[in-house]
Enzyme design. Structure first.
Site, mmCIF file in Angstrom:
data_model
loop_
_atom_site.group_PDB
_atom_site.id
_atom_site.type_symbol
_atom_site.label_atom_id
_atom_site.label_comp_id
_atom_site.label_asym_id
_atom_site.label_seq_id
_atom_site.Cartn_x
_atom_site.Cartn_y
_atom_site.Cartn_z
ATOM 1 N N ARG A 73 0.834 -1.206 0.000
ATOM 2 C CA ARG A 73 0.000 0.000 0.000
ATOM 3 C C ARG A 73 0.862 1.247 0.000
ATOM 4 N NH1 ARG A 73 -3.618 2.471 4.351
ATOM 5 N NH2 ARG A 73 -5.297 3.450 3.192
ATOM 6 N N HIS A 77 0.640 4.071 -2.858
ATOM 7 C CA HIS A 77 0.246 5.432 -2.492
ATOM 8 C C HIS A 77 1.355 6.441 -2.794
ATOM 9 C CE1 HIS A 77 -3.489 4.855 0.212
ATOM 10 N NE2 HIS A 77 -3.383 3.840 -0.622
ATOM 11 N N ASP A 78 2.611 6.014 -2.720
ATOM 12 C CA ASP A 78 3.709 6.915 -3.052
ATOM 13 C C ASP A 78 3.812 7.111 -4.560
ATOM 14 O OD1 ASP A 78 6.044 8.534 -2.504
ATOM 15 O OD2 ASP A 78 7.243 6.859 -3.249
ATOM 16 N N VAL A 81 1.094 9.181 -6.604
ATOM 17 C CA VAL A 81 0.997 10.626 -6.383
ATOM 18 C C VAL A 81 2.339 11.275 -6.747
ATOM 19 C CG1 VAL A 81 0.574 12.452 -4.693
ATOM 20 C CG2 VAL A 81 -0.704 10.308 -4.552
ATOM 21 N N ASN A 102 -4.181 8.518 3.368
ATOM 22 C CA ASN A 102 -2.885 8.060 3.881
ATOM 23 C C ASN A 102 -2.822 7.955 5.401
ATOM 24 O OD1 ASN A 102 -1.778 7.810 1.325
ATOM 25 N ND2 ASN A 102 -0.978 9.903 1.305
ATOM 26 N N PRO A 168 -7.200 6.660 -6.444
ATOM 27 C CA PRO A 168 -8.477 6.039 -6.817
ATOM 28 C C PRO A 168 -9.206 5.531 -5.575
ATOM 29 C CG PRO A 168 -6.686 5.233 -8.206
ATOM 30 C CD PRO A 168 -6.039 5.997 -7.098
ATOM 31 N N HIS A 198 -4.359 -6.812 -3.351
ATOM 32 C CA HIS A 198 -5.393 -7.018 -2.338
ATOM 33 C C HIS A 198 -5.436 -8.464 -1.860
ATOM 34 C CE1 HIS A 198 -7.864 -3.241 -3.727
ATOM 35 N NE2 HIS A 198 -6.734 -2.936 -3.107
ATOM 36 N N ASP A 250 -9.062 -10.829 0.588
ATOM 37 C CA ASP A 250 -9.144 -12.208 0.097
ATOM 38 C C ASP A 250 -9.902 -12.984 1.158
ATOM 39 O OD1 ASP A 250 -8.874 -14.850 -0.604
ATOM 40 O OD2 ASP A 250 -6.694 -14.800 -0.853
ATOM 41 N N SER A 255 -5.595 -18.278 2.626
ATOM 42 C CA SER A 255 -4.649 -17.570 1.754
ATOM 43 C C SER A 255 -4.678 -16.061 1.950
ATOM 44 C CB SER A 255 -4.949 -17.890 0.287
ATOM 45 O OG SER A 255 -6.215 -17.384 -0.096
ATOM 46 N N ASP A 260 -0.934 -14.809 -3.703
ATOM 47 C CA ASP A 260 -1.303 -15.831 -4.677
ATOM 48 C C ASP A 260 -2.506 -15.356 -5.481
ATOM 49 O OD1 ASP A 260 -3.494 -16.070 -3.001
ATOM 50 O OD2 ASP A 260 -2.967 -18.053 -2.241
#
Length: 331
Positions: A73, A77-78, A81, A102, A168, A198, A250, A255, A260
């Site tokens: 993340r 995020h870096d 932007v 953030n 987004p 994710h 997930d 998992s 994966d």
């Protein structure tokens, strides 16, 4: 940390010229130039830069496996932007850290520890931006993903403003998401792959609660969410709850902490937690990629390629950035 003054910018440009001259004479100086595989190799004396970062990440990973999602993340995020310039690390009441998306970003301690170790071994050589990229790669590899080759040579940004943060949202449409990624030079397939991060992530109930109780103002659940998932999530996220809990993105508990392709399998079962996740499996432009990734065993290598592309977004040149001595402030 907000915009630096014009004087600071001018002095940094002057410094960049001086450093460039030194590098031409002394090849073992700070990492400069275009991104290259292993660019910093051999430039920190007897210390291996990537091994140093890896050891810090491994120590943290052994204590808390959720750092994989945290670092993924942070990199996203870096880089999304104003490019991969470590501007998200800068402290300040109006810096990117202060932007609402953030506020829940974490993992700063990992970057700080790696930076401190490298500054002790070779001051002013490795950028904070490179550390983010390397640390994320290592975390992914420890959690079942591929240990991909990274490129280094990034510079750290001089500007960090909360007003620049326009990430987004979890409820963004597929069309708008495709457009947002395209502005960063990333394809629709890259987008689907990167959202595959994710596979180890979590989301706060507030980000998807409307899908459980009031989808698009209907007072009903999102019909695109499986009933079983809706029931499961409603137990985790009761209506009008006072605590903003989290849920795994997930939904396969076996998992949820592994990099994966099970995330994509869940989407095909209508078990996507975030609206944008589920939309990927329903939109004609992205469903074929989701279906392919769900049925193939090479997701980790494809994900690795997408992460390398993300790490090259809007990288700063020597004149535009610096190598910070502290990741939290401009030199």
């Amino acid at each position: 940390m907000s915009d630096v003054t014009d004087t600071k910018k001018k002095s940094m440009k002057g410094l960049a010229v001086v450093v460039l001259v030194v590098v031409l004479v002394l090849p073992l100086g700070p990492c400069q130039g275009a991104l290259q595989d292993g660019y910093c190799k051999g430039k920190c004396g007897s210390t291996d830069v990537e091994d140093t970062i890896k050891n810090v990440v491994l120590s943290k990973f052994n204590q808390d496996r959720s750092i994989v999602a945290a670092l993924l993340r942070m990199q996203f995020h870096d880089c999304f932007v104003k490019g991969c310039d470590a501007s998200i690390l800068l402290d300040g009441s109006s810096s990117e850290k202060a932007a609402i998306p953030n506020l829940s970003v974490r993992g700063y301690d990992i970057i700080d520890e790696a930076k401190a170790a490298l500054e002790k071994a070779c001051p002013g050589v490795v950028s904070c931006a490179d550390i983010i990229i390397a640390a994320t790669r290592d975390a992914v590899s420890f959690s079942g993903g591929e240990r991909y080759e990274i490129q280094t040579g990034r510079k750290d940004g001089l500007v960090s403003q909360a007003s620049n943060v326009n990430l987004p949202s979890p409820s963004i449409s597929v069309s708008d998401s495709i457009a947002a990624f395209a502005k960063k030079g990333l394809t629709t397939e890259d987008m689907v792959l990167l959202l595959g991060g994710h596979t180890v992530g979590v989301a706060h109930c507030s980000l998807f609660q409307d899908r459980l109780y009031n989808y698009q103002g209907t007072g009903q659940r999102d019909p695109n969410m499986s009933l079983l998932l809706a029931v499961t999530l409603s137990l985790r996220c009761p209506k009008n709850a006072s605590v903003d809990n989290t849920a795994n993105l997930d939904q396969n508990p076996l998992s949820a902490l592994v990099v994966d392709n099970d995330y994509y399998k869940q989407l095909l079962l209508r078990r996507g937690v975030l609206q944008i996740d589920q939309a990927l499996a329903m939109d004609a432009r992205t469903r074929p990629t989701v279906a392919s990734l769900a049925s193939r065993s090479d997701f980790t290598s494809q994900f690795a390629e997408a992460m390398v592309k993300l790490g090259a977004v809007e990288v700063l040149t020597d004149e535009q950035g610096q190598i910070r001595r502290s990741c939290r402030s401009v030199n």
